[in-house]
Each structure stands twice: as C-alpha cells, then as structure tokens.
Design an enzyme around this catalytic site. Structure first.
Site, mmCIF file in Angstrom:
data_model
loop_
_atom_site.group_PDB
_atom_site.id
_atom_site.type_symbol
_atom_site.label_atom_id
_atom_site.label_comp_id
_atom_site.label_asym_id
_atom_site.label_seq_id
_atom_site.Cartn_x
_atom_site.Cartn_y
_atom_site.Cartn_z
ATOM 1 N N ASP A 34 -8.145 -36.088 -32.433
ATOM 2 C CA ASP A 34 -9.548 -36.483 -32.458
ATOM 3 C C ASP A 34 -9.762 -37.813 -31.729
ATOM 4 O O ASP A 34 -10.765 -38.003 -31.029
ATOM 5 C CB ASP A 34 -10.035 -36.614 -33.908
ATOM 6 C CG ASP A 34 -10.132 -35.261 -34.599
ATOM 7 O OD1 ASP A 34 -10.006 -34.232 -33.911
ATOM 8 O OD2 ASP A 34 -10.345 -35.240 -35.826
ATOM 9 N N GLU A 36 -8.180 -39.034 -29.190
ATOM 10 C CA GLU A 36 -8.168 -38.862 -27.739
ATOM 11 C C GLU A 36 -9.480 -38.248 -27.262
ATOM 12 O O GLU A 36 -10.018 -38.637 -26.225
ATOM 13 C CB GLU A 36 -6.990 -37.976 -27.326
ATOM 14 C CG GLU A 36 -6.886 -37.690 -25.829
ATOM 15 C CD GLU A 36 -6.695 -38.950 -24.981
ATOM 16 O OE1 GLU A 36 -6.872 -38.872 -23.753
ATOM 17 O OE2 GLU A 36 -6.362 -40.022 -25.545
ATOM 18 N N ASP A 38 -12.356 -38.615 -28.741
ATOM 19 C CA ASP A 38 -13.347 -39.690 -28.844
ATOM 20 C C ASP A 38 -13.252 -40.649 -27.659
ATOM 21 O O ASP A 38 -14.268 -41.130 -27.143
ATOM 22 C CB ASP A 38 -13.156 -40.455 -30.150
ATOM 23 C CG ASP A 38 -13.501 -39.607 -31.366
ATOM 24 O OD1 ASP A 38 -14.190 -38.579 -31.205
ATOM 25 O OD2 ASP A 38 -13.066 -39.965 -32.485
ATOM 26 N N SER A 83 -35.916 -6.263 -35.252
ATOM 27 C CA SER A 83 -34.987 -6.140 -36.373
ATOM 28 C C SER A 83 -34.360 -4.757 -36.344
ATOM 29 O O SER A 83 -34.796 -3.864 -35.617
ATOM 30 C CB SER A 83 -35.722 -6.354 -37.697
ATOM 31 O OG SER A 83 -36.764 -5.404 -37.832
ATOM 32 N N GLU A 120 -19.533 -4.609 -36.643
ATOM 33 C CA GLU A 120 -19.412 -6.062 -36.741
ATOM 34 C C GLU A 120 -20.023 -6.532 -38.051
ATOM 35 O O GLU A 120 -20.502 -5.718 -38.850
ATOM 36 C CB GLU A 120 -20.096 -6.721 -35.537
ATOM 37 C CG GLU A 120 -21.544 -6.315 -35.362
ATOM 38 C CD GLU A 120 -22.091 -6.630 -33.971
ATOM 39 O OE1 GLU A 120 -22.960 -7.505 -33.890
ATOM 40 O OE2 GLU A 120 -21.654 -5.992 -32.989
ATOM 41 N N LYS A 122 -22.751 -8.634 -40.503
ATOM 42 C CA LYS A 122 -24.156 -9.047 -40.548
ATOM 43 C C LYS A 122 -24.214 -10.416 -41.214
ATOM 44 O O LYS A 122 -24.069 -10.537 -42.419
ATOM 45 C CB LYS A 122 -25.008 -8.044 -41.330
ATOM 46 C CG LYS A 122 -26.492 -8.382 -41.302
ATOM 47 C CD LYS A 122 -27.314 -7.322 -42.018
ATOM 48 C CE LYS A 122 -28.808 -7.607 -41.875
ATOM 49 N NZ LYS A 122 -29.199 -8.887 -42.448
ATOM 50 N N LYS A 302 -23.316 -0.196 -34.449
ATOM 51 C CA LYS A 302 -24.082 0.049 -33.234
ATOM 52 C C LYS A 302 -23.365 1.110 -32.410
ATOM 53 O O LYS A 302 -22.131 1.068 -32.280
ATOM 54 C CB LYS A 302 -24.206 -1.239 -32.399
ATOM 55 C CG LYS A 302 -24.940 -2.374 -33.116
ATOM 56 C CD LYS A 302 -24.934 -3.657 -32.289
ATOM 57 C CE LYS A 302 -25.637 -4.780 -33.026
ATOM 58 N NZ LYS A 302 -25.565 -6.068 -32.305
#
Length: 703
Positions: A34, A36, A38, A83, A120, A122, A302
C-alpha cells in the site's frame, strides 16, 4: 528511473496506478505494498498540481472531485434499462418453468437439444449505467424509471473498482450496465464508524438498515467527498448503448470481454445446458449463498445466444430470454424490544415480538409472530433477548429461537448489547390480566387448545372488522366496495356493530363518510341488496366459523340442505359430512351453541338473506359423478372462468387442488397453461380440455 518528461511520467504513473488498482480492488491480488501505491499516487498528484494541463478525466487522482451538488441532473437512457421477470417459486420448478417457456417460444420439440444458458448472480444493490466514450468514463446514471435516471457520475467515480478508462477499447460509445453494492464486512465496518460518530455527538449521522440501502444512499449522496468514504463495489452484467464495437455472439463471451477491459465481473457464473443445468446452478449457489461476501436476491438465467435472444424478444417490457430466480427466506439476528398481543378475526390471541428492525428475506422486519403462549415459553423468548428471525414462507416473519451465547452475536447494525438481566418469562394471561386487549372481554382457552381466545366474538372490534371483511369477500357474500378503509370507518364510527347492521345502512350515512360520494354510496347499497340472494354455502362460509372454509361450507350445504339442519346438527351428525373430522365438527357445534351467534344469523335472515334450500335427502341423492376425484386447473378455458369451473367440479363432488401430484386425477388445461401442465405430463396425469371436463360433468347437469 523516473522519466524527466512530466507528460510521459504522468502517463506512466496513470497506467501503473490503474493496473495496480485493478489487481487490488477487482482481482483481490495486490502486487505492491500500500505504501508504494501511495507514493506513486502522490507523485502523480504533484505532477498534475504543477502541470494542470496534464490532468486527464481518467486519472486516478480524479476519483473524488467537484463541488457539492444542489441536485442530480436527469439522464435519458439511450437504451431503456428494463427489468426482468422474477420467478418467486424458490424450488427447482422455477428453473423448469423458465426453460419450458423458452422452449415453447422457440418452438422446440422434446427431441431438440437443450438450450444453452448463461447463469449468474442477482446482486442486491443499485442498477447503474456507465457510459464510456472512446474508452473513457464520461457519465454514470441510475436506472430511475428505466427511461430516465439521475446523473451520479461524481459519486460513481469514487468507486475504485470501476475503471475510468477501459483497457484496450476505444469505441465511440460503450455503455456498461451493472450493480453497485456493498460487501457485508464493509457494511458492518461502516455502521461501526457511524455508531462511533453518533456516540461522539455527531449530528445528522445514522446507522444503515442493510447493505443495499447503504449503497443506494451513497450513490445518491450530493457530496462526492462523503460518497468516497462509503465502501462501494461494482459488478457488470450487461450493455446499454453500443457504437463502434462488435458485441460478442453470446452473453458469456460478453462478460469475458468486459472482464478483459478491466471491468469487475463476478466469478460466480456459468454456462449451463437446459433445465437440468439451471437447477444445478441454483442449487450450488444456494448452498454457498451465506458464504458469499455480499447479499444476493437470487440467480439470473439468460439465454446465452444473442441471436436466440433477438428471436425471443420482449413481453410487457421484460425480456422473454431472462428471468431472476429467487431463494427461500434468510435468517437474521435482532433484539426483542417488546411482546404485544394481537387479536385475530376468530378471536385468537397471538403474541407478536416487536423487534429492532432488521433486513430479512428482502424486506425490513420489525414484527415477528411467536405463534402462541406455549411456543413462546418453549423458545423462552423474553423482552431484551437477541433472537433469530426468519421470514416463514417469505410472508410471515417468525422468531426461530433465542441466541443464548452473547459471544456469537455479530455486530449487527440493529442489535443492542445483550442485557445482563433478562425479562420475566412470558405469561399471556398475566400480561393481559385475563382480558382482551381490544374489548376487555374475558379470554379463554379450551382444554387441549394451545391458543387463548377473546370471548367477545362478533362484538370485539378487532374481530368485528375482520368478520365483516370476511363476510363481504368475493367467495362469500361478494359485496363489492366494502373494503378495509370503509369497514374501518363504519366500525369506528359506530354505524356497524354486528353483521346485520350492514343492511340498515342509509344513503345519507354512507355519503357522509370520507371518500364516499352519493354514487359510491348508491353502488354499495345496491351490492348489499343483491347480496341478500346468495347460496347456503356462501352464507355458511361468510359467517367465519372457525375451520369452515369454502369446501367445507359447500359440503355442509350439500349434506344438510337447510341452514336449520346445520345449526341444530349434533357432533355425530356433523361427522357424517364429507371430510368433516372431530375438530371441525366441534368448532361448528360450538359456534351455533352460542346465543349471540344464533341471534346474528336470525337477524340476517330477518334482514332478507335467502337462498334456495333443499331437503337433505334430496341433496344427498343428487348425482356426484366426480366424487373422490381431484382436479387441478391451469390456463384460460374458452367459456368457463376459473371460479366457474371450480364451482361446477365441487358441485359434482370433486375437489380442486392448487398443485399437481401423484394423487391428482385430472389436470384441466386451457390456453397459456403453465408449469402445472408440464408437471402433469411428467407424472402421467390425464389432461383434459374444457370439452373433456364438461363431458365428465354431464351426469351432474341432468339432475
């Protein structure tokens, strides 16, 4: 070594920071410490401060920018955000039904190969449309009403997971659609911070009820600096407007392409074959649902092929090629703040836990049933306890049990510290001092019964309103216009104390009520007048006798023929009626043994209530060709309504069930028959059309 050309160095830093941010936020696989990251970030900030002309819209430094807004500008979606249909049947039948619909629309016979689906999750969040122009994020908008949403670009730019520039794509327009959500651990940490601020006296701060509300509130925050402090995440699941980019041929390939662009896509997805594949996916995700780091509503299926999607098209603005399949209710923990007693239509007294609000099974729950005194004592539920709440059947929330070990209670947003001293054991009679909380009548409990009941009968206001509503419903006396609000006014104003008072109402009384003009009042009086001509079965059902539903009322009317015979029947005589057992027989006998109930019946008859009565022997001798047969109705019949078909089947001695099983004798199918027809074929249950049903009914038509 750093490039001495500020322009080149800024471009290098932007690319490095975007790559490492993707590894950290999307892949969950950080490649550098982190500190590096930053350091590189601060170097880019310094270059842009010294050379403002090098600051680009896709720079990582621009994730938080802009002033506090007065409001959100409207955005009209180039492609509507529609929807999808929700399948609430949480069993495998939900997946089977969707596959059957798809195959039917595609005109596939049983010999055709399985349809390929993309399956997948929801997500339980807020739908967002991301508009990229030449690969750069230029706008983010909420779904809104599907046609028009709100411009929330400033807040969406604060979500580190969302790329400000797409990798390897420079299409003129590419709209990515997905869900903004909040992880459960991030949600708990956010509420911990909120509670700390509140404890320090911070004003205008609050805790959040659930991750979805917290995410939605952050997206619609007018101050992007505040939104940046809310830990939001994003998953893509589709496209909006596309110009100058070739969309892959399948949905699964589209998600792969989005992932390759640097857009977050959930790994819990699969390409499956046919209904069996859908069922397996639904089962697999259901098993790991609680272990997911975020909330889901269910899964989404789907049709994978875009060509087949185009063939299937839409119905009522919903795609025929997709469906959301729900899961059963979840359990959550919260705190009991009080235990109150509710009085039901039949006088049953039900203890209800008043809860610290908690999000369970898709809604916020603040009340949960404890069923009865015995159940409350068995679970040892007391005021102040931390309890597990479940939405039974996704309808009635109930308290499952008490969490006895404080150490296992998580830092739920609504859960207060467990009290050191628990409340007293629950005692319904003592709490009410032996009186109904509504009418102060004595409460009683019959021997062998678990429920306490108010003895006020039709005189108890709580029972009176529900008794009238029950009496007026379509399958009883069918008094259209006599709904909840009107009944409440009639009872609260004192115009109605018992059922016969309905037939003494005058035009001026009704017209004076709220939202009741002369026309509505006249219509109601006409419906009341027409309700006087009914059937014995409807009248018996309308009285609201405990355990007497529509079918039992019809059986009683068919067996005895006359009301007086029903009223005077002994338990032994009642037991001779089809499907009437000891409990139902005793309930009927108890009802008519009470003087005030008989008085109500006589007053109703005096008011003009009448029906065709037949001698019991004559009724019993009538042909019942469908006796012992169980039917299931599905689809739309050519001439008979669902109720008409049901009435005729029951009049001929048959029964109508709501589901198909091995015990079903016939399924009567009309147009647009659903999964019940598929189930019948699967089980080998005979299927009739309307003509076939009428042929079976023919013997009953000649009596």
């Amino acid at each position: 070594m750093p490039d001495h050309d500020p322009s080149k160095r800024a471009a290098t830093l932007r690319e490095l920071l975007q790559r490492h941010a993707h590894a950290y936020y999307v892949l969950d696989a950080p490649q550098i410490p982190d500190a590096e990251y930053d350091r590189l970030f601060q170097e880019l900030q310094a270059i842009e401060a010294a050379h403002p002309e090098l600051r680009t819209p896709d720079s990582p430094t621009q994730r938080v920018l802009g002033q506090v807004l007065d409001g959100f500008a409207p955005v009209r979606h180039a492609v509507p955000m529609l929807s999808i249909r929700t399948e609430t049947d949480t069993t495998a039948s939900g997946a089977l039904a969707f596959d059957a619909r798809v195959r039917r629309e595609l005109e596939l016979d049983d010999a055709a190969p399985p349809v390929e689906y993309a399956a997948e999750l929801k997500f339980d969040g807020l739908a967002i449309n991301l508009r990229y122009e030449h690969g750069v994020l230029v706008q983010a908008a909420t779904r809104g009403d599907g046609e028009k949403g709100e411009d929330v670009t400033q807040n969406i730019r604060t979500i580190a997971q969302i790329p400000l520039r797409l990798r390897g794509v420079a299409a003129p327009v590419l709209e990515v659609r997905g869900e903004v959500y909040m992880r459960r651990d991030e949600f708990e940490a956010l509420n911990e911070r909120q509670r700390a601020l509140i404890a320090q006296g911070a004003r205008n701060e609050k805790t959040f009820v659930n991750p979805r509300n917290a995410a939605a509130g952050a997206v619609r925050q007018l101050d992007p600096a505040i939104a940046a402090r809310r830990p939001l995440s994003f998953f893509a699941y589709g496209l909006g407007d596309v110009q100058g980019w070739e969309v892959p041929a399948t949905h699964s390939a589209l998600l792969d392409a989005l992932a390759a662009m640097g857009v977050p896509v959930c790994a819990d997805r699969a390409v499956v074959q046919g209904a069996d594949g859908l069922v397996a996916f639904h089962r697999a995700i259901g098993a790991k649902r609680d272990a997911l780091p975020f909330d889901i509503d269910g899964v989404v299926y789907k049709v994978n092929s875009r060509a087949l999607q185009q063939r299937l098209g839409f119905v009522s603005r919903e795609p025929r090629w997709a469906v959301a399949h729900k899961y059963p209710a979840q359990e959550q923990m919260t705190v009991v703040r009080a235990i109150e007693i509710q009085v039901g239509r039949t006088g049953k007294l039900t203890p209800v836990a008043k809860l610290e609000p908690v999000f369970v099974g898709g809604t916020t729950v603040s009340n949960a049933t404890l069923h009865n005194e015995d159940e409350t004592r068995r679970k040892d539920v007391r005021v102040g306890d931390t309890v597990i709440v479940r939405r039974a059947g996704d309808v009635i929330p109930e308290v499952v049990g008490v969490v006895s070990e404080p150490s296992i209670v998580p830092a739920a947003p609504s859960a207060a510290p467990r009290p050191r001293v628990r409340g007293e054991p629950f005692d319904l009679y003592k709490q009410l001092d032996g009186k109904c909380p509504i009418c102060a009548s004595a409460i009683t409990r019959e021997e062998g019964e678990v429920d306490w009941r108010c003895s006020g009968g039709l005189y108890c206001p709580a029972q009176r309103k529900q008794a009238i509503l029950h009496y007026a419903q379509r399958r009883a006396l069918d008094i259209e216009g006599l709904g909840d609000k009107l009944v409440e006014q009639l009872v609260d104003s004192g115009l109605i104390r018992t059922l016969p008072d309905l037939y003494t109402l005058r035009l001026e009384q009704l017209s004076a009520l709220d939202r009741m003009g002369d026309k509505s009042a006249l219509n109601l009086l006409e419906r009341l007048q027409s309700s006087k001509r009914t059937t014995l079965a409807r009248f018996l059902y309308g009285l609201g006798i405990r355990h007497v539903g529509e079918t039992t009322a019809k059986d009683l009317a068919r067996h005895f023929g006359k009301l007086d015979r029903v009223m005077n029947a002994s338990v032994e005589q009642l037991l001779e009626v089809n499907d009437v057992g000891p409990v139902v027989a005793q309930s009927i006998r108890t009802f008519f043994e009470q003087a005030h109930n008989r008085e109500v019946v006589e007053q109703l008859r005096a008011a003009g209530l009448a029906w065709d009565e037949h001698e019991g022997a004559a009724v019993e001798a009538a042909p019942t060709p469908l006796a012992g047969k169980t039917f299931v109705l599905t689809g739309t019949l050519p001439t008979l309504s669902r109720d008409q078909a049901k009435d005729r089947i029951e009049a001929a001695g048959g029964k109508v069930s709501g589901s198909v099983s091995k015990k079903t004798h016939f399924v009567v199918a009309g147009d647009e028959a659903g999964t019940k027809l598929d189930k019948a074929r699967e089980l080998g249950v005979p299927v009739l059309d309307e003509a076939g049903l009428l042929a079976l009914l023919a013997p009953a038509a000649h009596r």
